[in-house]
Design a protein around this motif. Structure first.
Motif, PDB file in Angstrom:
ATOM      1  N   PHE A 105      30.784  -2.811 -17.338  1.00 20.65           N
ATOM      2  CA  PHE A 105      30.040  -3.561 -18.582  1.00 20.65           C
ATOM      3  C   PHE A 105      30.172  -5.154 -18.218  1.00 20.65           C
ATOM      4  N   ARG A 106      31.302  -5.434 -17.680  1.00 19.45           N
ATOM      5  CA  ARG A 106      31.544  -6.914 -17.434  1.00 19.45           C
ATOM      6  C   ARG A 106      30.777  -7.479 -16.552  1.00 19.45           C
ATOM      7  N   ARG A 107      31.067  -6.870 -15.231  1.00 22.30           N
ATOM      8  CA  ARG A 107      30.368  -7.173 -13.832  1.00 22.30           C
ATOM      9  C   ARG A 107      29.261  -7.123 -13.863  1.00 22.30           C
ATOM     10  N   VAL A 108      28.338  -5.874 -14.238  1.00 22.82           N
ATOM     11  CA  VAL A 108      26.900  -5.771 -14.087  1.00 22.82           C
ATOM     12  C   VAL A 108      26.303  -6.353 -15.312  1.00 22.82           C
ATOM     13  N   LEU A 133      22.507   3.423 -22.828  1.00 25.70           N
ATOM     14  CA  LEU A 133      22.394   4.663 -23.257  1.00 25.70           C
ATOM     15  C   LEU A 133      21.284   5.497 -23.054  1.00 25.70           C
ATOM     16  N   GLY A 134      20.058   4.906 -23.371  1.00 25.89           N
ATOM     17  CA  GLY A 134      18.935   5.893 -22.965  1.00 25.89           C
ATOM     18  C   GLY A 134      18.583   6.161 -21.521  1.00 25.89           C
ATOM     19  N   PHE A 135      19.340   5.271 -20.644  1.00 24.45           N
ATOM     20  CA  PHE A 135      19.250   5.649 -18.983  1.00 24.45           C
ATOM     21  C   PHE A 135      20.480   6.608 -18.741  1.00 24.45           C
ATOM     22  N   MET A 203      20.360   2.499 -14.549  1.00 25.48           N
ATOM     23  CA  MET A 203      19.047   1.777 -15.352  1.00 25.48           C
ATOM     24  C   MET A 203      17.921   1.924 -14.196  1.00 25.48           C
ATOM     25  N   ASP A 204      16.620   1.619 -14.932  1.00 26.19           N
ATOM     26  CA  ASP A 204      15.340   1.648 -13.946  1.00 26.19           C
ATOM     27  C   ASP A 204      15.414   0.341 -13.359  1.00 26.19           C
ATOM     28  N   GLN A 208      16.937  -3.683 -14.501  1.00 32.30           N
ATOM     29  CA  GLN A 208      17.817  -4.454 -13.540  1.00 32.30           C
ATOM     30  C   GLN A 208      17.375  -5.541 -13.118  1.00 32.30           C
ATOM     31  N   ARG A 209      16.139  -5.846 -13.271  1.00 29.65           N
ATOM     32  CA  ARG A 209      15.480  -7.331 -12.952  1.00 29.65           C
ATOM     33  C   ARG A 209      16.148  -8.250 -14.063  1.00 29.65           C
ATOM     34  N   SER A 210      16.624  -7.692 -15.213  1.00 32.45           N
ATOM     35  CA  SER A 210      17.091  -8.529 -16.493  1.00 32.45           C
ATOM     36  C   SER A 210      18.270  -9.286 -15.827  1.00 32.45           C
ATOM     37  N   PHE A 211      19.163  -8.722 -14.906  1.00 31.72           N
ATOM     38  CA  PHE A 211      20.311  -9.500 -14.691  1.00 31.72           C
ATOM     39  C   PHE A 211      20.456 -10.072 -13.451  1.00 31.72           C
ATOM     40  N   PRO A 212      19.242 -10.747 -12.726  1.00 24.97           N
ATOM     41  CA  PRO A 212      19.734 -11.441 -11.806  1.00 24.97           C
ATOM     42  C   PRO A 212      20.375 -12.955 -11.967  1.00 24.97           C
ATOM     43  N   PRO A 213      20.810 -13.667 -10.888  1.00 23.98           N
ATOM     44  CA  PRO A 213      20.959 -13.242  -9.648  1.00 23.98           C
ATOM     45  C   PRO A 213      22.282 -12.762  -9.259  1.00 23.98           C
TER      46      PRO A 213
END
Length: 217
Positions: A105-108, A133-135, A203-204, A208-213
């Motif tokens: 939760f913290r790192r990703v 949760l949905g994923f 996650m899809d 996943q693209r919501s958490f770059p870079p």
């Protein structure tokens, strides 16, 4: 004269009284039964076949090292965000949840402790956890033993439609690998829900693209 001559050639035999006929018939029947009994005794018996055995094929899994000490504590608490995730599931229905570890939760997801309490249900932390949760939730109980070892299989889709593929690594304490993410602890039972704590987040690609870079740091 001819008729008299025929009677002389075939003399009339006197009939036996009924009591004597019955006696002779009984003796004949008794003799037949006795003879049949003797024949059955003298005949060699066929070799008896051994009793049928129901073969049972069992497979044994190699003994594993005991799970890490922190896995035992997971039955009481999955961390702030893990417990928040489980609180969103119905308590009386069977689910399997692949919950990220507190470190994941913290790192990703870049969530820090107390974020959910400070922001409430309208905040970003609550929205992120509910999306994860949905994923991560599957509408059935799925223990690690239900996943075949060393063979990637398709599980049910998650509640949000994410397709899950998993296999069990018996060389690493029976860890599960789901969509490439390895578990830290497995088979944590919380009510009707079976929890597998993951060293990552399912996650899809879009989410996943919501958490770059910093996704990989």
């Amino acid at each position: 004269m001819a008729a008299r001559r025929r009677r002389m050639l075939f003399p009339h035999r006197p009939r036996l009284p009924p009591q004597r006929r019955h006696l002779l018939a009984g003796l004949a029947a008794a003799f037949t039964v006795t003879l049949l009994f003797i024949v059955l005794i003298l005949l060699p018996l066929p070799p008896s076949s051994p009793p049928m055995r129901h073969e049972t094929h069992t497979t044994s899994t190699p003994p594993h090292d005991p799970p890490p000490a922190h896995c035992a504590a997971m039955s009481a608490s999955l961390g702030e965000f893990g417990d928040l995730m489980l609180s969103m599931l119905p308590r009386d229905l069977a689910f399997t949840a692949f919950v990220p570890s507190p470190e994941s939760f913290r790192r990703v997801l870049k969530l820090q402790p107390n974020d959910s309490a400070a922001e409430g249900k309208a905040g970003g932390a609550y929205a992120v956890v509910s999306r994860v949760l949905g994923f991560s939730a599957v509408p059935r109980r799925l223990r690690s033993a239900d996943v075949p070892p060393r063979e990637r299989v398709r599980l049910l889709d998650s509640v949000s439609g994410l397709k899950m593929h998993a296999w069990r690594d018996d060389d690493a304490d029976g860890a599960l690998v789901v969509n490439g993410v390895r578990s830290e602890c497995v088979d944590v039972v919380r009510g009707e829900t079976v929890v597998h704590v993951m060293a990552g987040v399912l996650m899809d690609a879009e989410f996943q693209r919501s958490f770059p870079p910093e996704f990989d740091d």
